[in-house]
Design an enzyme around this catalytic site. Sequence first.
Site, PDB file in Angstrom:
ATOM      1  N   LYS A 135       0.877  -1.263   0.155  1.00  0.00           N
ATOM      2  CA  LYS A 135       0.031   0.021   0.119  1.00  0.00           C
ATOM      3  C   LYS A 135       0.890   1.290  -0.126  1.00  0.00           C
ATOM      4  O   LYS A 135       0.587   2.215  -0.699  1.00  0.00           O
ATOM      5  CB  LYS A 135      -0.957  -0.123   1.209  1.00  0.00           C
ATOM      6  CG  LYS A 135      -1.407   1.208   1.825  1.00  0.00           C
ATOM      7  CD  LYS A 135      -2.572   1.600   0.772  1.00  0.00           C
ATOM      8  CE  LYS A 135      -2.937   3.316   1.168  1.00  0.00           C
ATOM      9  NZ  LYS A 135      -3.961   3.811   0.716  1.00  0.00           N
TER      10      LYS A 135
ATOM     11  N   CYS B 170      -3.172  11.093   2.080  1.00  0.00           N
ATOM     12  CA  CYS B 170      -2.394   9.846   1.893  1.00  0.00           C
ATOM     13  C   CYS B 170      -0.924  10.077   1.449  1.00  0.00           C
ATOM     14  O   CYS B 170      -0.120   9.886   2.406  1.00  0.00           O
ATOM     15  CB  CYS B 170      -2.943   9.141   0.766  1.00  0.00           C
ATOM     16  SG  CYS B 170      -4.818   8.433   1.363  1.00  0.00           S
TER      17      CYS B 170
HETATM   18  N1  LIG Z   1      -9.200   9.348   2.337  1.00  0.00           N
HETATM   19  C1  LIG Z   1      -8.503   8.589   1.492  1.00  0.00           C
HETATM   20  O1  LIG Z   1      -8.094   9.316   0.391  1.00  0.00           O
HETATM   21  C2  LIG Z   1      -7.868   7.235   1.976  1.00  0.00           C
HETATM   22  C3  LIG Z   1      -7.524   6.325   0.958  1.00  0.00           C
HETATM   23  C4  LIG Z   1      -7.326   5.109   1.125  1.00  0.00           C
HETATM   24  C5  LIG Z   1      -6.839   4.855   2.543  1.00  0.00           C
HETATM   25  N2  LIG Z   1      -7.078   5.854   3.541  1.00  0.00           N
HETATM   26  C6  LIG Z   1      -6.768   5.368   5.042  1.00  0.00           C
HETATM   27  O2  LIG Z   1      -7.971   4.996   5.558  1.00  0.00           O
HETATM   28  C7  LIG Z   1      -7.724   5.543   6.823  1.00  0.00           C
HETATM   29  C8  LIG Z   1      -8.982   6.344   7.273  1.00  0.00           C
HETATM   30  O3  LIG Z   1      -9.199   7.497   6.376  1.00  0.00           O
HETATM   31  P1  LIG Z   1     -10.269   8.469   6.100  1.00  0.00           P
HETATM   32  O4  LIG Z   1      -9.855   9.315   5.098  1.00  0.00           O
HETATM   33  O5  LIG Z   1     -11.624   7.607   5.940  1.00  0.00           O
HETATM   34  O6  LIG Z   1     -10.328   9.326   7.517  1.00  0.00           O
HETATM   35  P2  LIG Z   1     -11.468  10.274   8.023  1.00  0.00           P
HETATM   36  O7  LIG Z   1     -10.833  11.179   8.777  1.00  0.00           O
HETATM   37  O8  LIG Z   1     -12.342  10.753   6.746  1.00  0.00           O
HETATM   38  O9  LIG Z   1     -12.285   9.136   8.764  1.00  0.00           O
HETATM   39  C9  LIG Z   1     -12.127   8.531   9.990  1.00  0.00           C
HETATM   40  C10 LIG Z   1     -13.228   8.803  11.148  1.00  0.00           C
HETATM   41  O10 LIG Z   1     -12.785   7.882  12.122  1.00  0.00           O
HETATM   42  C11 LIG Z   1     -13.517   8.581  13.367  1.00  0.00           C
HETATM   43  N3  LIG Z   1     -12.471   8.459  14.363  1.00  0.00           N
HETATM   44  C12 LIG Z   1     -11.471   8.960  14.852  1.00  0.00           C
HETATM   45  N4  LIG Z   1     -11.095   8.651  16.021  1.00  0.00           N
HETATM   46  C13 LIG Z   1     -11.811   7.562  16.578  1.00  0.00           C
HETATM   47  C14 LIG Z   1     -12.028   6.771  17.596  1.00  0.00           C
HETATM   48  N5  LIG Z   1     -11.209   6.761  18.367  1.00  0.00           N
HETATM   49  N6  LIG Z   1     -12.981   5.875  17.742  1.00  0.00           N
HETATM   50  C15 LIG Z   1     -14.176   6.014  16.604  1.00  0.00           C
HETATM   51  N7  LIG Z   1     -14.018   6.776  15.614  1.00  0.00           N
HETATM   52  C16 LIG Z   1     -12.793   7.568  15.391  1.00  0.00           C
HETATM   53  C17 LIG Z   1     -13.311   9.922  12.843  1.00  0.00           C
HETATM   54  O11 LIG Z   1     -14.666  10.830  13.589  1.00  0.00           O
HETATM   55  C18 LIG Z   1     -13.997   9.991  11.420  1.00  0.00           C
HETATM   56  O12 LIG Z   1     -15.175   9.671  11.088  1.00  0.00           O
HETATM   57  C19 LIG Z   1      -6.574   6.318   7.153  1.00  0.00           C
HETATM   58  O13 LIG Z   1      -5.635   5.251   7.666  1.00  0.00           O
HETATM   59  C20 LIG Z   1      -6.057   6.695   5.654  1.00  0.00           C
HETATM   60  O14 LIG Z   1      -4.653   6.760   5.342  1.00  0.00           O
HETATM   61  C21 LIG Z   1      -7.543   7.088   3.239  1.00  0.00           C
END
Ligand SMILES: NC(=O)c1ccc[n+]([C@@H]2O[C@H](COP(=O)([O-])OP(=O)(O)OC[C@H]3O[C@@H](n4cnc5c(N)ncnc54)[C@H](O)[C@@H]3O)[C@@H](O)[C@H]2O)c1
Length: 460
Positions: free
Chosen positions: A231, A285
Site C-alpha cells: 500500500k 495519503c
Molecule cells: N481518504 C483517503 O483518500 C484514503 C484512501 C485510502 C486509505 N485511507 C486510509 O484510511 C484511513 C481512514 O481515512 P479516512 O480518510 O476515512 O479518514 P476520515 O478522517 O475521513 O475518517 C475517520 C473517521 O474515524 C473517526 N474516528 C477518529 N478517532 C476515532 C475513535 N477513537 N473512535 C471511533 N472513531 C474515530 C473520525 O470521527 C472519522 O469519522 C486512514 O488510515 C487513511 O490513510 C484513506
Amino acid sequence: MPTNLSLLDDSQVQDSLKNNSLKIGVVGIGRIGLPTALCIANSGLETIGIDIDENLVSMINSKDYPLKDEPEFDKIFKNVISQKKFSATTDIVKAIPKCDIILLSLPTPMNDQNIPDYTALLDIGRSLNTLLTNGQIVIVESTVEPGFVENELLNSIEGSEKSLESGVDFHLAVCPETANPGEIMKDFQKLPRLVGSIDAKISSIVSALYTHVFSVELIQMPNCKTANAVKLTTNVFRDINIAFVNELALLFEKLGIDTYTVIDAAKKKYNFQPHFPGPGVGGPCLPVNSYQYLNSSKKIDQNLLKIVQEARRINEYMPQHVVDLLIDAFSESNRKLDNSTIALLGISYKPNVHDVQIAPSEDIIKLLNTKNVKLKIFDPYFMSETVFGHKIENSISDAIIDSDAVIIITGHKEFEELNLETLSNSKNKSILIDCTGKINPKDAKSRGIIFRGIGRGDYI
Ligand SMILES: NC(=O)c1ccc[n+]([C@@H]2O[C@H](COP(=O)([O-])OP(=O)(O)OC[C@H]3O[C@@H](n4cnc5c(N)ncnc54)[C@H](O)[C@@H]3O)[C@@H](O)[C@H]2O)c1
C-alpha cells in the site's frame, strides 16, 4: 455471543456469509469507512458503524447522507438504512461485543513534525482489549507503516498484562484500503485487495468476506507488514515521480521548454508512466505515506530512503515556487504586489473533491499572508464560510472581479471553462498563474494576459 469463525470450515464460513448471519462493525465511518460499511450492509450483512463524531452518527441515524462528494453511495445509504441493515453509534462498549468481524478505518495522520500519529488505532486497540470475546476477527484497513500492526497494535489489543491472546481470543488481519476519493465506488468494484494476517488460517476468512462484498481479486500476502508495504509503495511511487516532474518543471522553465509537451511525447514510449507537475502534493495519503516510510527507515538506518526525503523536499517547495511565479508576473506588469488583490481558484488538494487536508493551497495562502495582499478564494467543491482564515467567495466571478491576479491552484473541471476574456477585460489586464496545466499559454498570451504556468518554460 459472536461466532468464532476460526473454528468453522470454509463451507461453514461461506454459509454464514450467504445466510447473512454475521454482524460486522466498522470503527471509523469517515471518507473510507462509511462507503465500506455501506457496501457490507448492501451485501446483506448487518453492519454497525462506530464513530466518536456525535454529529456524524446523528446525521446518519436521521437518514441524512453525509458524504455529499461521493454521491454514488447515497442510494445504497437510503436502502440499507431503511432495511435496517446499517446503523451508526458512538457506543463502542455496546457495539463491539455484538460483532463477529470488526474493521478499523481510523485516521492515521501525522503531527507537526511529520511523525505518523497512530493514536486513534492505539486507543481503539486498548478499548478492544476489554471488549473482544470469543475469537472475533479485527481487520485493519487504515494505512500504517510495515510492522505497526504486528507490534504496537497487537500489543495494545493483547494488553500489557497479556489478558488477551492473539490467535485464541481474537485474530488480527489487514486489508489496506486503496480507493481514491472521488472514485471510491469505481475503485471498490475494480481494484484488487491485499490480505495479510497474523495467523494464516484467518486470511481465507477475511478473503471470503471481501469477495462476498466486493467481488474483486484478493491477493494473499505472506503477512501484515508485506500488505502494508505494498500500500505504501504504490503511493510513495507517485510522490517520488511527481517530485521528479516538479523538478524538471523548474528546470524547463529556465530552459524554455514546455513540460507538458515533453510528457505528452514521452508517454508514447511503452515504459514511461506520465506524472504531472503541480503546486505540491497534498491529501490524507501521499505526503503521510512518504513520512510513514521515512519513519520506518529511520529506525533502521538514517541513510535509507533518501530519495523519499528529497521528493518531500521538492514537493513541499512548490507552493513557494507558485508565489515566485506570481512575483515574477507582477514585475513584468510594472505593478506592485503590495496592496494587490489575488484570486485563488481551487483549494482542495486535488481536482473535483471537497478535501483540503494538507492541501498545497494552505501553504500558498500562508506565504501570501506575509505579503500584504487581499485574497479572494473560490472553490466549487468547498462551499463554506471560510477556509484557512479567509472568507470564501460565492462564485468564480465574485473572486475574479477587481482582482489584479488569478492563481488556478486546483484543476477542477469547472475551471476548464474559465473565460479568459473576463480576465483580459478585468482591471489592469490580469495576471494569470496556472498550476494545473489546463490553460493554453498561447490563448492567455494572445489576450494580453500576463501568464505564468508551472513548467511552462516556453512562455517566460
Ligand atoms: N481518504 C483517503 O483518500 C484514503 C484512501 C485510502 C486509505 N485511507 C486510509 O484510511 C484511513 C481512514 O481515512 P479516512 O480518510 O476515512 O479518514 P476520515 O478522517 O475521513 O475518517 C475517520 C473517521 O474515524 C473517526 N474516528 C477518529 N478517532 C476515532 C475513535 N477513537 N473512535 C471511533 N472513531 C474515530 C473520525 O470521527 C472519522 O469519522 C486512514 O488510515 C487513511 O490513510 C484513506
